[in-house]
Design an enzyme around this catalytic site. Structure first.
Site, PDB file in Angstrom:
ATOM      1  N   GLU A  20       0.844  -1.186   0.000  1.00  0.00           N
ATOM      2  CA  GLU A  20       0.000   0.000   0.000  1.00  0.00           C
ATOM      3  C   GLU A  20       0.891   1.252   0.000  1.00  0.00           C
ATOM      4  OE1 GLU A  20      -3.480  -0.543   0.692  1.00  0.00           O
ATOM      5  OE2 GLU A  20      -3.160  -2.700   0.835  1.00  0.00           O
ATOM      6  N   LYS A  74      -5.830 -11.360   9.233  1.00  0.00           N
ATOM      7  CA  LYS A  74      -6.051 -12.641   8.554  1.00  0.00           C
ATOM      8  C   LYS A  74      -6.001 -13.807   9.545  1.00  0.00           C
ATOM      9  CE  LYS A  74      -4.197 -11.027   4.138  1.00  0.00           C
ATOM     10  NZ  LYS A  74      -2.934 -10.837   3.402  1.00  0.00           N
TER      11      LYS A  74
END
Lengths: 418, 418
Positions: free
Chosen positions: A184, A199
């Site tokens: 990002e 996650k």
């Protein structure tokens, strides 16, 4: 033996993943799924398909009776949760890729699925293209799963690969990851482990039926990984990987954490490079399974979303079998970890928090030690996360039972070193 | 969100797999599945559980109304087919691990499933513990699969590993595989590639929707692999693996074969040793996925059977999506292969069948060549399978388009060597 449902999709987001999805769905007539409307933020942007497809009004999708599936591939986790909640309340099936949103709202999302009895699928949220949630949910059902370990963030693995194989320093490797589209523009989410712990939270539910918050899990990223660390790894023929781990301890409770770890050539994770993700499951009968696939990038993500859409045509939904059918299993922080810690200033290391120290080196250019520390001490303190301190798990990370009789005099002596 | 079906099982076979299954099912009450009766051949054998559980009369299972699932883990493929057929006709769900039976009767078994509308699951038939059929069936559904490659026979991989890493000759390695329980007492089924081609036949149906017979597929095993081959591999930092391959060619048709192949360190199969199996899928969006797991042994097989039993509780059945929903795709033998061939007698090699020969060596101790040959020529002749001739695919196995202009004069000259 033919699909039961014709899907009419409302799509939120038309970035790289959204675009890829649109193109595939409209070029694969056998899918019998169509995207009716796409909700985006900026209507004025020039786009490659007819502008009548687009709207900025979420209600045009969420309130539209003809639309029976909402696919959400936007970045903003808060906006995503509102969309998903409203969609489920309106009885629409939902496919999402937003791990942050799912990890933070797991319990509410479970309740919504129960209450409105509609499927909510999110394979793309973990390890992109790899069918890891589906396998945990469907396959490791009866066979007793003992552990899960994985490289579950592509950006950090890409950076660590470049540091290890091309001897790049951290900053150069990060810039390269960004240039390659694997990080990002604000990379903290990846680099500092937030993405991976989100996650792992989702994987905890599907692997062992444990619902928790990311904030409850011991984690860090690779923000402090230094050349001293990569040099140490190189000398010992090891690699550094950011590993998410879940392990059933001898006492029946679960240890779960995301931490950098040294891996050797006997560990399948050793050979996982660049943006690839990987998972190792260990279960009583099947023994070890190893999966590897692309964990970052628009197409691998689109592929998992597509697979969820395909599954909806067959009325597939997660049964959360481990959560609803099995005996409750608890997370614990009551275990020890074998760690390596390097630093630019020895006074930053709280040696008194260690059970013992195995090895220690303090020269002009490098300062590091290895030793055993209780997991709870890492959770309740921050000294090991501060700039200039890098903690890496040893290959054999978890120490379940500490036998103090075995600690040599030398270890105790080393612990006294200043 | 709770299981729908209570399963009452009739079990055929009480060898290692059957025993393991019985023990797990009776020690995991959450499974809500019980084995009511076990059919065996020899009633007089001493067994670890109450003899009233056993019968030698198949009808006691197949005609028993209370039994709604037949699990078949016997060796004899012909007997197994009779059992499975009768069970499906009687409306009972069936779980089987018998790849030979399934591969040889695939079409009839499809018809039986359609006609009697009962599930027939057989995850254990391919790669034991690995959920490969389930993933091909469920996950690579819409994303366009381009190829499948895998090590799908554990015994041969165990032997090749021992030949490569421990420099054992073929016979010693085979004896060790048998001693370790990874090869049949009559090892020809494994060694000569029959087992692998049976599995590839099943995988062809679930990966690309192609139904064929094992006898239609180009295959051999490792029966002729020699020390010349392993020495050649060692010198070039390669390993030899028995690889099952399915590849969609540029013309849209499928190449499928089971042949030994050289693999290098860029190939994930390079790192798959001993009794492990592995599969690599390549698809348009997800790109490469790599799976590795134990492909032989009683427990890994029992684990896959168990998983199928678990899936039956949720009414799972194979949809054969690729077969019924997609356009028909055809197998072809119209492609070329890059091969290495070694021999103890150069006159056994039919050089005239090659398009061209790239390299050639004939000394006292070794005789080998590399070149390009049409697949159809391998299917219609047997000289390359005879004793003393060993064919191994090169790393880049398939040559789709032969450009004769590119063949150097040297190659043509080499082809003339006698």
């Amino acid at each position: 033996m033919s699909p039961n449902n014709k899907l009419t999709i409302g799509l939120f987001g038309y970035g790289v993943v959204g675009k890829g999805l649109y193109s595939v769905l409209h070029n694969t007539p056998t899918l019998t799924s169509t995207i009716k409307k796409i909700c985006i933020k900026d209507i004025s942007k020039k786009r490659d398909i007819d502008s009548s497809r687009f709207t900025t009004n979420a209600a045009n999708l969420l309130q539209e009776d003809e639309i029976n599936v909402i696919v959400e591939v936007i970045d903003d986790a808060d906006a995503a949760f509102k969309i998903v909640k409203q969609a489920l309340q309106n009885g629409k099936a939902v496919v999402s890729a937003n791990k942050k949103m799912i990890a933070e709202h797991f319990e509410e999302l479970l309740e919504l699925q129960k209450k409105y009895n509609v499927p909510f699928l999110y394979e793309a949220s973990c390890c992109a293209s790899m069918p890891i949630i589906r396998n945990l949910e469907e396959y490791y059902d009866n066979d007793l799963l003992n552990s899960f370990r994985g490289i579950i963030n592509g950006s950090t693995n890409y950076i660590l690969s470049k540091m290890s194989t091309e001897k790049q320093d951290f900053k150069t490797a990060l810039l390269n990851a960004q240039a390659a589209g694997f990080a990002e523009s604000n990379p903290a989410l990846d680099i500092e482990g937030y993405d991976a712990v989100n996650k792992l939270t989702i994987l905890l539910a599907h692997s062992f039926g444990v619902v928790t918050k990311p904030s409850q899990i011991l984690f860090t990223g690779i923000q402090n990984t230094s050349e001293v660390d990569t040099q140490y790894a190189l000398e010992k023929e090891l690699k550094i990987k950011l590993v998410g781990s879940i392990k059933k301890l001898q006492n029946g409770r679960l240890a779960a954490f995301v931490l950098p770890q040294f891996v050797n050539t006997n560990d399948d994770l050793f050979f996982v490079e660049n943006e690839f993700n990987a998972a190792i499951t260990e279960s009583t009968f099947a023994d070890k399974h190893f999966f590897k696939g692309k964990g970052a990038g628009a197409y691998p993500t689109a592929s998992a979303v597509l697979s969820d859409i395909g599954a909806l045509r067959y009325n597939y939904k997660y049964e959360y079998k481990k959560l609803y059918n099995n005996d409750a299993i608890e997370l614990t922080n009551d275990y020890y970890l074998n760690v390596f810690i390097s630093t630019n200033d020895i006074s930053k290391i709280k040696k008194e928090e260690f059970e013992w120290i195995d090895a220690y080196q303090n020269t002009f250019s490098k300062c590091w030690l290895t030793g055993v520390i209780h997991a709870q001490k890492l959770i309740t303190s921050n000294w090991w996360k501060q700039q200039g301190v890098s903690l890496i798990l040893c290959e054999d990370a978890i120490v379940e039972n500490v036998d103090y009789k075995k600690i040599s005099k030398q270890s105790l002596a080393l612990a006294g070193i200043t």
